[in-house]
Design an enzyme around this catalytic site. Structure first.
Site, mmCIF file in Angstrom:
data_model
loop_
_atom_site.group_PDB
_atom_site.id
_atom_site.type_symbol
_atom_site.label_atom_id
_atom_site.label_comp_id
_atom_site.label_asym_id
_atom_site.label_seq_id
_atom_site.Cartn_x
_atom_site.Cartn_y
_atom_site.Cartn_z
ATOM 1 C CE1 TYR A 146 1.222 -0.275 4.363
ATOM 2 C CE2 TYR A 146 0.160 1.921 4.380
ATOM 3 C CZ TYR A 146 0.972 1.028 4.803
ATOM 4 O OH TYR A 146 1.622 1.444 5.952
ATOM 5 C CE LYS B 119 3.254 3.394 3.219
ATOM 6 N NZ LYS B 119 3.329 3.326 4.475
ATOM 7 C CD GLU C 85 10.271 1.978 10.201
ATOM 8 O OE1 GLU C 85 10.024 2.759 9.292
ATOM 9 O OE2 GLU C 85 10.061 0.662 9.812
ATOM 10 C CG LEU D 259 8.418 2.587 4.211
ATOM 11 C CD1 LEU D 259 8.122 1.419 3.385
ATOM 12 C CD2 LEU D 259 7.093 3.142 4.843
HETATM 13 N N1 PDD Z 1 3.096 5.098 7.219
HETATM 14 N N2 PDD Z 1 7.513 3.855 8.715
HETATM 15 C C1 PDD Z 1 6.715 3.234 8.577
HETATM 16 C C2 PDD Z 1 6.560 1.791 9.179
HETATM 17 C C3 PDD Z 1 5.460 3.728 8.054
HETATM 18 O O1 PDD Z 1 4.406 3.042 7.891
HETATM 19 C C4 PDD Z 1 5.494 5.047 7.408
HETATM 20 C C5 PDD Z 1 4.289 5.634 6.615
HETATM 21 C C6 PDD Z 1 6.607 5.807 7.426
HETATM 22 C C7 PDD Z 1 6.680 7.059 6.767
HETATM 23 O O2 PDD Z 1 6.780 6.920 5.432
HETATM 24 P P1 PDD Z 1 6.205 8.302 4.516
HETATM 25 O O3 PDD Z 1 7.005 9.238 4.920
HETATM 26 O O4 PDD Z 1 6.559 7.701 3.275
HETATM 27 O O5 PDD Z 1 4.792 8.367 4.760
HETATM 28 C C8 PDD Z 1 7.968 5.154 7.927
HETATM 29 C C9 PDD Z 1 1.707 5.562 6.550
HETATM 30 C C10 PDD Z 1 1.569 6.963 6.483
HETATM 31 C C11 PDD Z 1 0.644 4.642 7.157
HETATM 32 O O6 PDD Z 1 0.790 3.394 7.330
HETATM 33 O O7 PDD Z 1 -0.467 5.171 7.110
#
Ligand code: PDD
Length: 281
Positions: free
Chosen positions: A34, A146, A178, A202
């Site tokens: 996703y 992801k 993270e 991620l």
């Molecule tokens: N989550 N690390 C994890 C485990 C994440 O699920 C996310 C983002 C990030 C940040 O990535 P980005 O800057 O590309 O959004 C880091 C999304 C927003 C979610 O699961 O809703």
């Protein structure tokens, strides 16, 4: 209010009419990936970066689908829902098949997109502040994908919420990898540290934007992990993500970070980040 419009396998339809097959592999095996993309003033922020990462994730789980329509569908969904500021969720799963661990090669992927309203970002938006807990990183070794397999993340986030905190920071072999839905940064002596973009995190798109902004602001960046034991000595800690944008962590595991107020480096990065969004969207 009428039902929001979603997209499922080639069709725009009311959310209540969108039905997934009972034998969807996304349900049985979390067999899918996703993205979440943020729209500001009607325009997607970092659309190409999200498309690239979606394709890397699809490759990472051997799902042969190139997502040709996703960007246009995403824009159209925002329009059809009458939104300007939105979070759009993209999900691609392997498709419907009788439950079998072995993946058949003739499956039709299921493509699902939904959009929800987000709060517009004011030019003088204050930097959000939250608190965090630390928790064992018990996820698999492919966190760069992801994946829909978010049970450890949802359990961690729930532990954080029950402790009155806004984020859970994962700890693997002593190191902060993270957050449950964010990337994590710390400032030591005016310089920025964050876990390298290897298989244990991620590679966040917001993370990469913040690293680029730090470069422009002449703030040194080390893609080098720090440990949970380092947290009490950090001058500043913050997290980044598409949903969170950027949030200062003012306390971790009940202990204040520095004086418990957002620090100067985080404030500078936040101001630059808000300006970038306002200039590009
Ligand atoms: N989550 N690390 C994890 C485990 C994440 O699920 C996310 C983002 C990030 C940040 O990535 P980005 O800057 O590309 O959004 C880091 C999304 C927003 C979610 O699961 O809703």
């Amino acid at each position: 209010m009428h039902a929001p419009t979603v997209y499922l396998n080639g069709e725009f339809l009311p959310r209540e009419d969108a039905k997934l097959g009972a034998d969807e592999r996304g349900v049985h095996f979390a067999d899918g990936v996703y993205e979440v993309v943020r729209y500001f003033s009607g325009k997607a922020f970092t659309m190409n970066e999200h498309l690239d990462r979606l394709r890397r994730s699809l490759d990472g789980i051997d799902l042969p689908y190139d997502a040709p329509e996703i960007a246009a569908v995403s824009d159209e969904l925002v329009r059809r829902n009458g939104l300007t500021d939105a979070r759009v969720y993209w999900q691609v799963t392997r498709g419907v098949a009788p439950r079998d661990h072995v993946i058949a090669d003739d499956l039709q992927p299921t493509v699902y997109l939904s959009a929800e309203e987000a709060r517009p970002l004011a030019a003088d938006e204050p930097l959000p502040t939250i608190t965090a807990i630390t928790t064992l990183d018990d996820r698999w070794h492919n966190c760069w994908i992801k994946s829909l397999m978010l049970l450890p993340n949802t359990l961690a986030k729930t532990r954080a919420a029950k402790a009155g905190a806004g984020e859970a920071l994962f700890v693997r072999d002593g190191r902060i990898t993270e957050g449950a839905s964010t990337n994590c940064f710390a400032v030591f002596d005016g310089e920025l540290y964050t876990h390298p973009a290897d298989r244990f995190i991620l590679e966040g798109i917001t993370r990469n934007v913040v690293i680029a902004l730090a470069d422009e602001l002449d703030i040194a960046v080390h893609e080098q992990a720090f440990t949970a034991a380092d947290l009490p000595g950090a001058d500043e800690i913050f997290v980044t993500g598409t949903g969170t944008l950027l949030a200062s962590i003012t306390a971790a595991d009940g202990k204040l970070v520095a004086n418990g107020r957002a620090g100067a480096v985080t404030q500078r990065l936040w101001a630059a980040f808000v300006a970038l969004i306002n200039n590009t969207c």
